[in-house]
Design a protein around this motif. Sequence first.
Motif, PDB file in Angstrom:
ATOM      1  N   GLY A 180       7.637  76.567  63.305  1.00  0.00           N
ATOM      2  CA  GLY A 180       6.585  75.564  63.129  1.00  0.00           C
ATOM      3  C   GLY A 180       7.129  74.151  62.923  1.00  0.00           C
ATOM      4  O   GLY A 180       6.365  73.193  62.840  1.00  0.00           O
ATOM      5  N   ILE A 181       8.439  74.019  62.795  1.00  0.00           N
ATOM      6  CA  ILE A 181       9.036  72.699  62.558  1.00  0.00           C
ATOM      7  C   ILE A 181       9.950  72.329  63.730  1.00  0.00           C
ATOM      8  O   ILE A 181       9.832  71.261  64.318  1.00  0.00           O
ATOM      9  N   GLY A 182      10.861  73.230  64.058  1.00  0.00           N
ATOM     10  CA  GLY A 182      11.777  72.983  65.174  1.00  0.00           C
ATOM     11  C   GLY A 182      13.211  73.096  64.719  1.00  0.00           C
ATOM     12  O   GLY A 182      13.518  73.864  63.803  1.00  0.00           O
ATOM     13  N   ASN A 183      14.074  72.308  65.341  1.00  0.00           N
ATOM     14  CA  ASN A 183      15.493  72.394  65.010  1.00  0.00           C
ATOM     15  C   ASN A 183      15.721  72.084  63.537  1.00  0.00           C
ATOM     16  O   ASN A 183      15.106  71.180  62.978  1.00  0.00           O
ATOM     17  N   HIS A 184      16.631  72.852  62.951  1.00  0.00           N
ATOM     18  CA  HIS A 184      16.918  72.688  61.532  1.00  0.00           C
ATOM     19  C   HIS A 184      18.082  71.706  61.393  1.00  0.00           C
ATOM     20  O   HIS A 184      19.234  72.091  61.293  1.00  0.00           O
ATOM     21  N   GLU A 185      17.716  70.424  61.368  1.00  0.00           N
ATOM     22  CA  GLU A 185      18.763  69.390  61.389  1.00  0.00           C
ATOM     23  C   GLU A 185      19.593  69.325  60.111  1.00  0.00           C
ATOM     24  O   GLU A 185      20.680  68.746  60.104  1.00  0.00           O
ATOM     25  N   GLU A 186      19.085  69.921  59.050  1.00  0.00           N
ATOM     26  CA  GLU A 186      19.819  69.856  57.773  1.00  0.00           C
ATOM     27  C   GLU A 186      20.792  71.015  57.598  1.00  0.00           C
ATOM     28  O   GLU A 186      21.547  71.038  56.618  1.00  0.00           O
ATOM     29  N   ILE A 187      20.786  71.966  58.497  1.00  0.00           N
ATOM     30  CA  ILE A 187      21.593  73.170  58.235  1.00  0.00           C
ATOM     31  C   ILE A 187      23.097  72.851  58.163  1.00  0.00           C
ATOM     32  O   ILE A 187      23.788  73.396  57.294  1.00  0.00           O
ATOM     33  N   ILE A 188      23.570  71.969  59.018  1.00  0.00           N
ATOM     34  CA  ILE A 188      25.009  71.653  58.946  1.00  0.00           C
ATOM     35  C   ILE A 188      25.343  70.863  57.671  1.00  0.00           C
ATOM     36  O   ILE A 188      26.262  71.245  56.943  1.00  0.00           O
TER      37      ILE A 188
END
Length: 217
Positions: A180-188
Amino acid sequence: MFNIFFCGSRKKKRIAITFDDGPSKETEKVLDFLKKYDAKATFFIWGERIKGREKTIERIKKEGYEFGNHTFSHKRMWFKSRKFMIEDIQKCDDELNKFGIKTNLFRFPGFKFGLNSLIVCWKLKKKMIFANMVSNDWLNPWLKMKYNKKEPVKIDKPIKKTLSKTKNGSILNFHDYLEGIGNHEEIIPIMEKILPKLKEKGFEFVTISDLLFESAK
Ligand SMILES: [Zn+2]
């Protein structure tokens, strides 16, 4: 009767990092990152997302990580019919089989389940993998989206929680894609803060199978 797992042995300094909901664009970055730390991990794959991202699946396989089934549709399972659940799990298996991947590891979308879904997993001989260290890495990106916040997503909470709660045998839950959000830009950025510290503490990063079943071999 049910094969349900929350954590591994407390005796060894080993932990299993798991990523749910990929493959995605971020998965490639996650793989680059894990390599730097010689860390193994397990990817619970959302079957529907494989199309167009076949190369990422190939890469996860080639680089020696483990796969788990996270259903084809990622629909929550507590109110679904047994027929739907069986088909949805098998469809994800079928997609993985196309790459020569076989796995009996399974994770419920959103960790949601009911008695029927437990019976389905037992029938399909699935090992149900939960996690005793749920980072909630999706929560702040979700709040940002929901309340249309402008400031950058805060990442301190999942980092603090992981560093304080990870113990011998822990199964850690993260996401390489956010429903529902998209790419998880904070994971790295989150991983960058967590992995070096856990390594410093002496933890070894292994797959779910190594954590849970290696000693039984
Ligand atoms: Zn999921």
